[in-house]
Design a protein around this motif. Sequence first.
Motif, PDB file in Angstrom:
ATOM      1  N   VAL A 344       0.851  -1.199   0.000  1.00 24.25           N
ATOM      2  CA  VAL A 344       0.000   0.000   0.000  1.00 24.25           C
ATOM      3  C   VAL A 344       0.884   1.247   0.000  1.00 24.25           C
ATOM      4  N   PRO A 345       0.679   2.175  -0.940  1.00 21.62           N
ATOM      5  CA  PRO A 345      -0.343   2.180  -1.998  1.00 21.62           C
ATOM      6  C   PRO A 345       0.192   1.776  -3.374  1.00 21.62           C
ATOM      7  N   ARG A 346       1.373   1.190  -3.456  1.00 17.63           N
ATOM      8  CA  ARG A 346       1.959   0.907  -4.772  1.00 17.63           C
ATOM      9  C   ARG A 346       1.130  -0.073  -5.582  1.00 17.63           C
ATOM     10  N   ILE A 347       0.597  -1.109  -4.911  1.00 18.15           N
ATOM     11  CA  ILE A 347      -0.136  -2.155  -5.617  1.00 18.15           C
ATOM     12  C   ILE A 347      -1.630  -2.072  -5.362  1.00 18.15           C
ATOM     13  N   ALA A 348      -2.020  -1.707  -4.161  1.00 21.91           N
ATOM     14  CA  ALA A 348      -3.430  -1.671  -3.779  1.00 21.91           C
ATOM     15  C   ALA A 348      -3.667  -0.500  -2.841  1.00 21.91           C
ATOM     16  N   ASP A 349      -4.946  -0.087  -2.760  1.00 16.33           N
ATOM     17  CA  ASP A 349      -5.309   0.987  -1.829  1.00 16.33           C
ATOM     18  C   ASP A 349      -5.399   0.476  -0.397  1.00 16.33           C
ATOM     19  N   GLY A 350      -5.653  -0.816  -0.252  1.00 15.94           N
ATOM     20  CA  GLY A 350      -5.748  -1.373   1.086  1.00 15.94           C
ATOM     21  C   GLY A 350      -5.337  -2.825   1.106  1.00 15.94           C
ATOM     22  N   CYS A 351      -4.945  -3.315   2.284  1.00 14.08           N
ATOM     23  CA  CYS A 351      -4.537  -4.710   2.443  1.00 14.08           C
ATOM     24  C   CYS A 351      -4.931  -5.183   3.839  1.00 14.08           C
ATOM     25  N   VAL A 352      -5.547  -6.358   3.906  1.00 14.42           N
ATOM     26  CA  VAL A 352      -5.961  -6.951   5.181  1.00 14.42           C
ATOM     27  C   VAL A 352      -5.419  -8.372   5.240  1.00 14.42           C
ATOM     28  N   ILE A 353      -4.798  -8.741   6.353  1.00 17.00           N
ATOM     29  CA  ILE A 353      -4.264 -10.091   6.536  1.00 17.00           C
ATOM     30  C   ILE A 353      -4.889 -10.712   7.783  1.00 17.00           C
ATOM     31  N   HIS A 354      -5.413 -11.910   7.626  1.00 15.45           N
ATOM     32  CA  HIS A 354      -5.929 -12.705   8.741  1.00 15.45           C
ATOM     33  C   HIS A 354      -5.101 -13.971   8.879  1.00 15.45           C
ATOM     34  N   LEU A 355      -4.913 -14.401  10.124  1.00 15.86           N
ATOM     35  CA  LEU A 355      -4.297 -15.693  10.408  1.00 15.86           C
ATOM     36  C   LEU A 355      -5.292 -16.558  11.178  1.00 15.86           C
ATOM     37  N   VAL A 356      -5.234 -17.842  10.919  1.00 14.70           N
ATOM     38  CA  VAL A 356      -6.077 -18.766  11.686  1.00 14.70           C
ATOM     39  C   VAL A 356      -5.474 -18.914  13.080  1.00 14.70           C
TER      40      VAL A 356
END
Length: 730
Positions: A344-356
Amino acid sequence: MLASGQEQPSSSHRPVGRWPLPMSGFVDALEHLPDAVSVSAALRNDAGQAVDMRVEYMNKAARSGQPNPGAAIGGLCSQLWPQMVDNGSFAACMRVLNTGVSESGAFVWTQDATYRPADYEYQALRIGDNRLLWVLRDNSARVLRAELLAAVTTELASAAETDEVLRTLTTQIMPAVGATAGGAVLNEPDSNTYVVRHIHDAEEGPRPPVPFSVNAPYPMAHTARTGQPLYFSTSAERGEAFPEAAPFFTDRHQSTAVLPLQTSSTLLGAVSFHFAIRHPFDAAERAFLTALVDHCAQAVERIRLRATLDKAHAQLQVLADLGRLLPTSLDTSTTFDNIVEAVVPRIADGCVIHLVDRTGQPALATVRHHDADQEESLRSLLHRFPPQLDAAGGIGAVIRTGEHELVTNVPGTLDQLARSTEHRAALRRLVPAASWLAVPMAHTGSVIGSMVLMQSATASALFTPADVPFAQELAQRATQAVINARRYAEQRDVAHTLQASLLPGELPSLPGMELAACYHPGAEGTLVGGDFYDIVPTGKDTWMIAIGDVCGKGPHAAALTGLVRHTARAAARADDHPAAVLQAINTAVLAESQQPRFCTAAYARLHLGRHTATLTLTLGGHPRPLLRHANGQITALGQAGTLLGVVPTPRLHTITYPLHPGDLLLFYTDGVTERRAPDRMLGEEGIRHVLHATRNGSAQDVIAALEQAIIDFTPRPLDDDFAVMALCLL
């Protein structure tokens, strides 16, 4: 001759004789001519010399240029059009009346109270003994078209966004050609979705983009779907061909031209021009409109290629940065922070990561958005309504199934994901996203989390299926610190694909001619080389042959190579003379480059006769091609000339050379001659040696032998890419 201030002619200065031609048929013919035509009777002095003329007849085109056509009949030409006296055409008329010898000439008309100020050509001839037929032709159309084409070429060369190209089309080109309305339909990159991106309307102004179906029974849909141009001189012709489209046209749409927006390999959409006055769409106008639209298509393709290159380069750069950053920390939180900061922001406007987590449920690991308020809203929403593994879509479904999810219908998908009225209201309070791409994070066959990339509605491009491999690679790097080998493989694939797009898919078949060519990339790890070759037809029995070398390597060199190649093709449509094409390339490179860029190029026009061929050759700083005659003698052709993209007016020298059966012509780039061993280079001498050794071989034999000689010249890997092309007249 009557000059300003002289007295009116006396009674002896009177029209004499009668019009000796049949009136009715002659006048009818003159009325339909597009040129202004007048017939005037001579006024002669006592010595019998013509000194003025009195207007007897003006056709429709001539009358349209007069503020009061009725008053002009019977008037003296010297008084009606005093500029004729000033520019010498009046004196020419007097000579014609006195000698009977017809004359022609040209002048710039500036008397705006009568004819439109422009460049004109005239012809004057005597009818009988005492009448003059005067034909005035507006010659400005050709000049204006050339000026518009040059201006559009310059404008499009500097365009960095597709919308800039379409604005040039609808706000500059369409009004300039006299269109009162028109539009452009363009497909979205990597999709079959079409949108009316720009509409020019002289009365209503531009309209916002709207979706468009290429299966609709409309002229634009037909051309966007088939690539076939359409020309309708009258509304009746258009209505007969497309009756369902009739309600969309008004009196301001008398004539219509619809042209495909396409390059040599890609149909991008269609462009329509609507005219309030009838247009016959002669060959010259069709060719001119086609050239303008082709320039726009080449610009759109160049911009898309550059966007693809920049996007691929940015994606690869992110992976490279992560390859450097991820091994520096074993902390999961720091690892994910490094990822989102790189994305962010080079590739996408936002990024969310979840782990189990330990309970097997998705837990938020990190969230980042370029908008701080949006980031906080996302964080709050995900804490209040965490993903659920039994969901039909979204993060929970990606983790459960191990399949990626690409969403472009965001509002509809959010409604499906909402688990309650409160959840739906919270989702709708988010700033609308245009698309998202969710991918699983897998390790040794087990899904341990997910990564979601988001683009907002203001993003320049949505996520497409082409983005899925990158997102999966990025997710894989989040769970595995070192996967550099995959990055290099992806980099090479991009380079090979892009390089292939800059070369002909296959060589054409020329009657009585054998062709062979090859391109060899440089050392392993090079992104994209700058060498290229091309051969395309430009007319009956005439072909364009081009080979060149763009400075530098990588995506920008590839974009410049695409510019050079497409400029050559577009320029050759208007003028295939080699020097003119190289000048057009020079202008385009100078206009395009943000920093010093240059290239070398050899451009040749090959005309094939029954048993011989004629080669017209111009070199722009490029190595001279070698001609092996049928008797084995070898000659270097042409003069090197100036590098292209360095100075506005390069020195270009053109030669014309005959080719005979058995002659073989070899083009090559400097990657051949500059192939280096520790103490020497292959040089032109090495090429000559191969030509001598393959004297009895075919063009393909020569290319294969030369390629092997280059590779075998030294055990060192290739420092530079090279291209070679051979033509043999059978």
